[in-house]
Design an enzyme around this catalytic site. Structure first.
Site, PDB file in Angstrom:
ATOM      1  N   ALA A  54       0.838  -1.203   0.000  1.00 23.28           N
ATOM      2  CA  ALA A  54       0.000   0.000   0.000  1.00 23.28           C
ATOM      3  C   ALA A  54       0.874   1.255   0.000  1.00 23.28           C
ATOM      4  CB  ALA A  54      -0.978  -0.042   1.152  1.00 23.28           C
ATOM      5  N   CYS A  55       0.592   2.196   0.876  1.00 23.87           N
ATOM      6  CA  CYS A  55       1.287   3.485   0.857  1.00 23.87           C
ATOM      7  C   CYS A  55       2.761   3.393   1.233  1.00 23.87           C
ATOM      8  CB  CYS A  55       0.580   4.473   1.780  1.00 23.87           C
ATOM      9  SG  CYS A  55      -1.058   4.961   1.200  1.00 23.87           S
ATOM     10  N   SER A  56       3.186   2.268   1.774  1.00 21.14           N
ATOM     11  CA  SER A  56       4.597   2.082   2.129  1.00 21.14           C
ATOM     12  C   SER A  56       5.393   1.376   1.037  1.00 21.14           C
ATOM     13  CB  SER A  56       4.714   1.293   3.440  1.00 21.14           C
ATOM     14  OG  SER A  56       4.127   1.992   4.513  1.00 21.14           O
ATOM     15  N   SER A  95       2.072   5.507  -2.276  1.00 23.40           N
ATOM     16  CA  SER A  95       3.491   5.247  -2.047  1.00 23.40           C
ATOM     17  C   SER A  95       4.401   6.302  -2.661  1.00 23.40           C
ATOM     18  CB  SER A  95       3.858   3.872  -2.607  1.00 23.40           C
ATOM     19  OG  SER A  95       3.824   3.866  -4.016  1.00 23.40           O
TER      20      SER A  95
END
Length: 372
Positions: A155-157, A333
């Site tokens: 996901a966002c990481s 990300s």
């Protein structure tokens, strides 16, 4: 063990953007139509009316003023309220791959490296436009890189986890160079008809070139240390996927798009990320006074201000903790990499900075770098 460095960055920005004012006009028109269609149920108390959105509400809640998108007309159509991205033939480049090639070539040009000298391509993003073949392998083919390629999703990481994975392979001697690419078409998984989140996301693609730190002649950032952590949570979730058909869930359902328990996320993620960064810095002997730049995940200005103050022990300046979400919105990300790419050239040799992304999972990844 070898050392690794970031030698090039690239940012592909779509040529279409949506201001808060444009977005609010479309949303409010949609709300009015829905409220008119459900007037009887609203009067009877069986359903609640959809409240209007406003530019002031959006900026106060997030710090966002505008966002770039791959398709503007579909999002702003009150009868549609999501992007229109026409299908492509199997022999044509996929949309994510096309975005990635642009960003990757920028990174290669900055580093003065030919694509044929790259050993690995990691396509790290919050969503992938198909299950297989891997988007990364398509990018590899279009660029003409060697070695291997694979997709990954945290996901966002995803960007910082991708940097960690590529750095570890370089340190181990498996490869000499890797591209970590983050094509994010967030507009496709955002529910534009939900007032609480319709303003959050935008589209973009970033790329970083990571090389073995031996005999580098161009300016670069030494990767001093990487760290990652995960902790399961349902507070950010998307239930779309290939099993929808098997569960007889092909209808357009709210949980098939971006879902978030915002207040819980704030309460749980902020201390998690602040502690993660503080521990990472302490373990590497980096004090708050040593940190010249903090490139954070660009999800929400209030979140970043809180984390920056916790990490530095004071309110950071705009230069110390640059924000780009006012122009790009949340790009999953890619956000921290946009901030890094656009706000790092002024750093002097020996200056230390930290890249951090965080989000669904929960997940958090951090990279300590030093200008060289």
């Amino acid at each position: 063990m070898h050392s690794a460095a970031i030698t090039g960055t690239g940012v592909f920005t779509p040529d279409q953007s949506i201001s808060n004012e444009e977005l609010v006009t479309a949303f409010n028109a949609y709300a009015d139509r829905q409220n008119a269609a459900n007037a009887a149920a609203i009067v009877a108390g069986d359903t609640a009316p959809i409240p209007h959105s406003s530019s002031d509400f959006i900026e106060e809640a997030s710090g966002i003023r505008s966002r770039y998108v791959m398709n503007k007309s579909g999002v702003l159509d009150p009868d549609r309220m999501f992007p229109h991205l026409p299908p492509r033939a199997d022999d044509d480049p996929g949309l994510m791959a096309e975005m990635a090639v642009d960003a990757s070539q920028q990174a290669l040009d900055m580093a003065g490296v030919d694509a044929t000298d790259v050993d690995a391509v990691l396509c790290a993003a919050s969503n992938h436009e198909r299950a297989y073949p891997a988007i990364a392998v398509e990018i590899q083919n279009l660029l003409g890189t060697g070695g291997f390629a694979f997709d990954m999703n945290v996901a966002c990481s995803s960007a910082t986890f991708g940097i960690l994975a590529a750095t570890d392979m370089i340190r181990a001697g498996t490869i000499r160079r890797a591209l970590v690419v983050n094509p994010e078409i967030c507009s496709a998984h955002l529910e534009w008809r939900d007032r609480d989140c319709h303003f959050i996301f935008g589209d973009v693609c970033t790329a970083v070139l990571i090389e073995r730190d031996e005999g580098l002649q161009t300016p670069h950032f030494k990767i001093k240390s990487t760290r990652a952590a995960t902790q399961f949570s349902n507070n950010i979730r998307n239930n779309d996927g290939f099993l929808r058909r098997t569960r007889d869930q092909m209808e357009d359902r709210r949980d098939m798009q971006f879902m978030q328990e915002g207040r819980r996320v704030f309460k749980e993620v902020l201390p998690l990320v602040s502690r993660h960064i503080a521990d990472h810095m302490a373990n590497e002997g980096v004090s708050a006074a040593d940190l010249k730049r903090l490139w954070l995940h660009q999800a929400n200005k209030t979140m970043n201000d809180y984390i920056g103050k916790k990490v530095l022990g004071r309110t950071p300046s705009a230069q110390e903790q640059p924000n780009i979400l006012q122009d790009y919105a949340n790009t999953s990300s890619a956000g921290s990499i946009i901030a890094f790419a656009q706000h790092s050239d002024d750093m002097a040799a020996g200056d230390t900075g930290l890249i951090c992304s965080f989000g669904a999972g929960y997940s958090v990844g951090s990279v300590i770098v030093e200008r060289a």
